[in-house]
Motif scaffolding. Structure first.
Motif, PDB file in Angstrom:
ATOM      1  N   ILE A 254      55.626   1.750  -9.483  1.00  6.97           N
ATOM      2  CA  ILE A 254      54.677   1.111  -8.556  1.00  6.97           C
ATOM      3  C   ILE A 254      54.860   1.601  -7.124  1.00  6.97           C
ATOM      4  O   ILE A 254      53.991   1.409  -6.278  1.00  6.97           O
ATOM      5  CB  ILE A 254      54.831  -0.425  -8.646  1.00  6.97           C
ATOM      6  N   LEU A 255      55.991   2.238  -6.842  1.00  7.36           N
ATOM      7  CA  LEU A 255      56.260   2.714  -5.485  1.00  7.36           C
ATOM      8  C   LEU A 255      55.176   3.677  -5.021  1.00  7.36           C
ATOM      9  O   LEU A 255      54.822   4.620  -5.741  1.00  7.36           O
ATOM     10  CB  LEU A 255      57.610   3.421  -5.432  1.00  7.36           C
ATOM     11  N   ASP A 256      54.659   3.448  -3.833  1.00  4.39           N
ATOM     12  CA  ASP A 256      53.640   4.294  -3.218  1.00  4.39           C
ATOM     13  C   ASP A 256      52.302   4.277  -3.949  1.00  4.39           C
ATOM     14  O   ASP A 256      51.419   5.079  -3.625  1.00  4.39           O
ATOM     15  CB  ASP A 256      54.124   5.747  -3.089  1.00  4.39           C
ATOM     16  N   LYS A 257      52.153   3.411  -4.942  1.00  4.69           N
ATOM     17  CA  LYS A 257      50.858   3.327  -5.626  1.00  4.69           C
ATOM     18  C   LYS A 257      49.856   2.602  -4.709  1.00  4.69           C
ATOM     19  O   LYS A 257      50.216   1.686  -3.970  1.00  4.69           O
ATOM     20  CB  LYS A 257      50.994   2.586  -6.962  1.00  4.69           C
ATOM     21  N   ARG A 258      48.598   3.015  -4.795  1.00  4.43           N
ATOM     22  CA  ARG A 258      47.565   2.489  -3.901  1.00  4.43           C
ATOM     23  C   ARG A 258      46.901   1.250  -4.502  1.00  4.43           C
ATOM     24  O   ARG A 258      46.583   1.217  -5.695  1.00  4.43           O
ATOM     25  CB  ARG A 258      46.517   3.570  -3.636  1.00  4.43           C
ATOM     26  N   PHE A 259      46.719   0.248  -3.687  1.00  5.12           N
ATOM     27  CA  PHE A 259      46.013  -0.964  -4.076  1.00  5.12           C
ATOM     28  C   PHE A 259      44.783  -1.099  -3.181  1.00  5.12           C
ATOM     29  O   PHE A 259      44.845  -0.827  -1.981  1.00  5.12           O
ATOM     30  CB  PHE A 259      46.900  -2.209  -3.894  1.00  5.12           C
ATOM     31  N   THR A 260      43.671  -1.509  -3.774  1.00  8.55           N
ATOM     32  CA  THR A 260      42.450  -1.706  -2.977  1.00  8.55           C
ATOM     33  C   THR A 260      41.885  -3.110  -3.227  1.00  8.55           C
ATOM     34  O   THR A 260      41.946  -3.621  -4.352  1.00  8.55           O
ATOM     35  CB  THR A 260      41.371  -0.663  -3.331  1.00  8.55           C
TER      36      THR A 260
ATOM     37  N   SER B  17      35.242 -10.669  -5.666  1.00  5.18           N
ATOM     38  CA  SER B  17      36.202  -9.649  -5.230  1.00  5.18           C
ATOM     39  C   SER B  17      36.600  -8.757  -6.393  1.00  5.18           C
ATOM     40  O   SER B  17      36.502  -9.141  -7.563  1.00  5.18           O
ATOM     41  CB  SER B  17      37.454 -10.303  -4.645  1.00  5.18           C
ATOM     42  N   LEU B  18      37.049  -7.574  -6.029  1.00  2.00           N
ATOM     43  CA  LEU B  18      37.622  -6.635  -6.996  1.00  2.00           C
ATOM     44  C   LEU B  18      38.929  -6.125  -6.404  1.00  2.00           C
ATOM     45  O   LEU B  18      38.942  -5.586  -5.292  1.00  2.00           O
ATOM     46  CB  LEU B  18      36.670  -5.466  -7.253  1.00  2.00           C
ATOM     47  N   THR B  19      40.011  -6.344  -7.120  1.00  2.00           N
ATOM     48  CA  THR B  19      41.315  -5.843  -6.704  1.00  2.00           C
ATOM     49  C   THR B  19      41.764  -4.831  -7.737  1.00  2.00           C
ATOM     50  O   THR B  19      41.753  -5.115  -8.935  1.00  2.00           O
ATOM     51  CB  THR B  19      42.338  -6.999  -6.608  1.00  2.00           C
ATOM     52  N   ASP B  20      42.143  -3.642  -7.286  1.00  2.00           N
ATOM     53  CA  ASP B  20      42.464  -2.574  -8.228  1.00  2.00           C
ATOM     54  C   ASP B  20      43.642  -1.762  -7.690  1.00  2.00           C
ATOM     55  O   ASP B  20      44.005  -1.856  -6.519  1.00  2.00           O
ATOM     56  CB  ASP B  20      41.235  -1.675  -8.421  1.00  2.00           C
ATOM     57  N   SER B  21      44.238  -0.986  -8.566  1.00  2.00           N
ATOM     58  CA  SER B  21      45.328  -0.105  -8.152  1.00  2.00           C
ATOM     59  C   SER B  21      45.340   1.109  -9.063  1.00  2.00           C
ATOM     60  O   SER B  21      44.717   1.098 -10.130  1.00  2.00           O
ATOM     61  CB  SER B  21      46.674  -0.828  -8.247  1.00  2.00           C
ATOM     62  N   ASN B  22      46.053   2.157  -8.633  1.00  2.00           N
ATOM     63  CA  ASN B  22      46.208   3.309  -9.522  1.00  2.00           C
ATOM     64  C   ASN B  22      47.529   3.221 -10.277  1.00  2.00           C
ATOM     65  O   ASN B  22      48.169   4.209 -10.575  1.00  2.00           O
ATOM     66  CB  ASN B  22      46.093   4.634  -8.747  1.00  2.00           C
ATOM     67  N   SER B  23      47.915   1.976 -10.571  1.00  2.00           N
ATOM     68  CA  SER B  23      49.091   1.695 -11.397  1.00  2.00           C
ATOM     69  C   SER B  23      48.640   0.815 -12.557  1.00  2.00           C
ATOM     70  O   SER B  23      47.664   0.072 -12.437  1.00  2.00           O
ATOM     71  CB  SER B  23      50.143   0.966 -10.564  1.00  2.00           C
ATOM     72  N   SER B  24      49.356   0.868 -13.659  1.00  2.00           N
ATOM     73  CA  SER B  24      48.977   0.029 -14.804  1.00  2.00           C
ATOM     74  C   SER B  24      49.357  -1.427 -14.565  1.00  2.00           C
ATOM     75  O   SER B  24      48.946  -2.316 -15.306  1.00  2.00           O
ATOM     76  CB  SER B  24      49.672   0.525 -16.076  1.00  2.00           C
ATOM     77  N   VAL B  25      50.133  -1.672 -13.515  1.00  2.00           N
ATOM     78  CA  VAL B  25      50.596  -3.037 -13.250  1.00  2.00           C
ATOM     79  C   VAL B  25      49.433  -3.951 -12.881  1.00  2.00           C
ATOM     80  O   VAL B  25      49.403  -5.120 -13.244  1.00  2.00           O
ATOM     81  CB  VAL B  25      51.670  -3.016 -12.137  1.00  2.00           C
ATOM     82  N   LEU B  26      48.459  -3.428 -12.128  1.00  2.00           N
ATOM     83  CA  LEU B  26      47.289  -4.232 -11.788  1.00  2.00           C
ATOM     84  C   LEU B  26      46.045  -3.398 -12.019  1.00  2.00           C
ATOM     85  O   LEU B  26      45.858  -2.356 -11.387  1.00  2.00           O
ATOM     86  CB  LEU B  26      47.351  -4.702 -10.331  1.00  2.00           C
TER      87      LEU B  26
END
Lengths: 140, 408
Positions: free
Chosen positions: B251-257, B277-286
C-alpha cells in the motif's frame, strides 16, 4: 426527577422575541449608501463579507442571548435563532469563516461603528444618531 | 506536523500578549444502544470501541473548545481542541484546528497549519452535533474515511454572482488518523501529497458542491509488511500468482482518489441534503467504494423530523483468488491473512434512519434517532465485532441514539 422535568418544560417552552424596527448602520464616511437584502444576508451569514463596492467589511453582531439578534435574523433570512446558530456552528467550528464580532449592547455597536470606517452593525431604529449612516431598515 | 507546531506556538504566544481572544465551543452528550449481537456499533472506524448489545454507551460524547485571535481585519489565528474517546496518539488527535488565516481581500483567503480536510460536505463539522439536523453523519458515507484534518495550506477564491456566491478552494498537505479493527488492530494511517479542489455555489437556500482529491499512502501496517515477507518465501510453483499478490498488498505510495458531489436545500421549513462519492485506489486494499445518501427533513417550529437513507458498496472481493495450489496449513494461514487485508474494505450495506430534533433553546438541541441497518455480510470495516458470533451474524439490526447538543 420532577425538578428535571420542570426544567425541561421551561426549556421547551421558551418564547421567541417580537420584532422591532431595526436599522443597519455603517460609518458616516462609508461611501456605501444602501445595501440589498441579499448582500446583507451574504455578509451576516459569512458567505461574502464585503460592501457592494467590494471593500471588506467588519460585521458586528450581538451576543447569543441578546433579544435583538433573533428578530434581526428572522426578518433578514426567515430563519430562527436556533437555525442561525446551527449554520454558524457549521462554518465557524470547521474553521471556514470567523463569525461577526459580538457585543452586549446597541451602544457598544454604535460606538464601534462611529470609529471603524469599514464596520457594519444593527441597532434598534430609535438608537440611531446623526453620526452614523443607515443603509438598510427592517420595519416591524 | 511542523506547521501545526508553529501555529500552536504562535497561538500560545498570542495568549501572552493579547486578551482579544474569542473563546467558544460545542459539546455532545450522547447515549447509544443497539440490538445487534454481532456488531459493536460505532460512527467512524477511528473509534477504538463500539457499543454492544445490552449496554448503554456514552463514549460517543465529546467536547470541543475553540479560540480565535484577530490580529487585524485580515489576519486571524484559530485553534480547536476536540476531547473525545481516544486510545492512541491522543494529543495529536485532539488538536482539530491550528491555523493562520489571511484574508487578502473579500475574495481571496489563505490558510496555513492544521485545517479541516474538505473532502465531503460534512467532513469538517461531523463532530459538531448541534450543526446538523440528522443525529450524526450517515455511517455508510462518512465512517470509512477517518481523516478529517489537513496539515498544510489552502487557498480559496469566492465571488458573488447574479444569484449566489461561487467559490473554489484548492488544498495541499498531509493527514494522519487512526483506524481500529478487531483483534486489537490499530493503524495510524498517514496520507501524504494530498492535493484537492472543491468547487461550491450557494444561495440562501441552495448549496451545490463538487470535490476531487488525490493522495498517496505514506505508511503501512506492520502486518502488511510481515504478510508480504511471508509470501515472498512461498515458491512460485506452489503459488503462481504470488508476485501479483505481493504487489497488490503493497500500500506504500499507492494513490487514493476521492470524488464527491453534494447538494443541500434548506428554506427553513424543508430540508433536502444528498451526496454521492467514489473512493478508489490503485491498490487491492480499497477498490471502487461507492457511497451515497439522501436526507429529507421537515421543520415544525422548534421541531425537525428528518429521514435518511444511506448506502455503501465496494468492489473489493471477500477472498484473494487464486490461492495456493497446495493447501498446506501454513499456506492457508497466509491465504486467510491476505484475504483479510484485501477484503477489509469489502462493504455492502444500507441504512434507513429517522431523527427527531427539538430545539430546547437557541443553543441547545435534543435529538432522538432510530436507525435500521442491513449489511450484506459481517465482519464489516464499519464496526467492531463479537468474533465468536461470526458463525451466526445478524445482518440486520437497529441502533437507538439520544443526544444533547450544545454550542456556547
Amino acid at each position: 426527577m420532577g425538578r428535571l422535568l420542570s426544567i425541561v418544560f421551561v426549556l421547551i417552552s421558551y418564547p421567541f422575541s417580537a420584532t422591532a424596527d431595526i436599522a443597519v448602520i455603517v460609518n458616516k464616511d462609508n461611501p456605501v449608501d444602501s445595501i440589498s437584502q441579499r448582500q446583507l444576508i451574504d455578509m451576516y451569514m459569512g458567505k461574502y463579507v464585503a460592501f457592494p463596492n467590494g471593500d471588506m467589511a467588519v460585521t458586528y453582531d450581538y451576543e447569543k442571548s441578546h433579544p435583538l439578534r433573533g428578530p434581526f435574523f428572522l426578518a433578514l433570512t426567515g430563519r430562527n435563532e436556533s437555525q442561525i446558530n446551527a449554520y454558524w456552528s457549521r462554518i465557524k467550528f470547521s474553521g471556514k469563516v470567523s463569525p461577526p464580532q459580538s457585543f452586549s449592547s446597541p451602544s457598544a455597536i454604535l460606538e464601534n461603528v462611529r470609529n471603524i470606517p469599514n464596520a457594519i452593525g444593527y441597532v434598534p431604529a430609535d438608537f440611531v444618531t446623526g453620526d452614523v449612516k443607515v443603509i438598510y431598515q427592517i420595519n416591524d | 506536523m511542523r506547521s501545526v507546531f508553529i501555529c500552536l506556538l504562535l497561538f500560545s504566544t498570542t495568549f501572552s500578549y493579547s486578551s482579544d481572544i474569542d473563546f467558544s465551543g460545542f459539546a455532545t452528550l450522547k447515549a447509544v444502544k443497539t440490538d445487534s449481537h454481532t456488531a459493536k456499533i460505532r460512527e467512524t472506524i477511528s473509534q477504538p470501541s463500539g457499543v454492544t448489545k445490552d449496554e448503554l454507551d456514552f463514549s460517543f460524547s465529546s467536547l470541543g473548545l475553540q479560540a480565535e485571535w484577530h490580529a487585524n481585519d485580515n489576519v486571524e489565528l484559530v485553534g480547536q481542541l476536540l476531547l473525545k474517546e481516544q486510545r492512541d496518539d491522543r494529543v495529536n488527535n485532539a488538536i482539530k484546528l491550528a491555523f493562520l488565516r489571511y484574508n487578502l481581500n473579500s475574495n481571496w483567503q489563505f490558510r496555513a497549519g492544521r485545517t479541516g480536510l474538505d473532502l465531503f460536505l460534512m467532513t469538517e463539522y461531523r463532530d459538531i452535533g448541534y450543526s446538523m439536523d440528522m443525529e450524526h453523519p450517515p455511517v455508510e458515507f462518512y465512517s470509512i474515511i477517518p481523516h478529517q484534518n489537513l496539515d498544510g495550506v489552502d487557498l480559496q477564491y469566492r465571488a458573488p454572482l447574479h444569484q449566489g456566491i461561487a467559490g473554489i478552494k484548492t488544498y495541499w498537505g498531509r493527514s494522519k488518523s487512526p483506524i481500529y479493527s478487531d483483534n486489537d488492530f490499530f493503524w495510524n494511517v498517514e496520507l501524504k501529497s494530498i492535493l484537492g479542489v472543491a468547487i461550491q455555489y450557494e444561495t440562501l437556500n441552495w448549496l451545490f458542491r463538487a470535490n476531487y482529491t488525490t493522495t498517496k499512502s505514506a505508511n503501512e501496517h506492520q502486518q502488511q509488511r510481515q504478510l508480504r515477507d511471508a509470501l515472498s518465501q512461498v515458491p512460485l510453483q506452489v503459488w503462481p500468482t504470488r508476485n501479483e499478490l505481493i504487489e497488490s498488498l503493497n500500500i506504500l505510495d499507492k494513490r487514493f482518489t476521492y470524488s464527491a458531489f453534494s447538494m443541500r436545500y434548506d428554506d427553513s421549513k424543508w430540508l433536502v441534503q444528498s451526496e454521492i462519492s467514489l473512493t478508489d485506489s490503485n491498490s487491492s486494499v480499497l477498490n471502487r467504494l461507492k457511497a451515497g445518501y439522501i436526507t429529507l427533513g421537515k421543520r415544525f417550529d422548534l421541531d425537525t423530523l428528518s429521514f435518511t437513507y444511506s448506502l455503501a458498496k465496494s468492489d473489493n472481493e471477500e477472498r484473494v483468488e487464486p490461492g495456493p495450489l497446495v493447501p498446506l496449513p501454513e499456506l492457508m494461514q497466509i491465504y486467510e491473512a491476505a484475504s483479510m487485508h484485501s477484503g477489509f474494505y469489502q462493504l455492502d450495506q444500507y441504512s434507513t434512519s429517522v431523527t427527531w430534533r427539538r430545539e430546547l433553546s437557541p443553543t441547545l438541541a435534543l435529538k432522538l434517532n432510530w436507525k435500521h441497518t442491513s449489511a450484506d455480510h459481517l465482519p464489516s470495516a464499519f464496526y467492531l465485532h463479537h468474533i465468536d458470533q461470526f458463525d451466526d451474524p445478524d445482518l440486520s439490526f437497529n441502533t437507538f441514539t439520544l443526544s444533547f447538543n450544545w454550542v456556547f
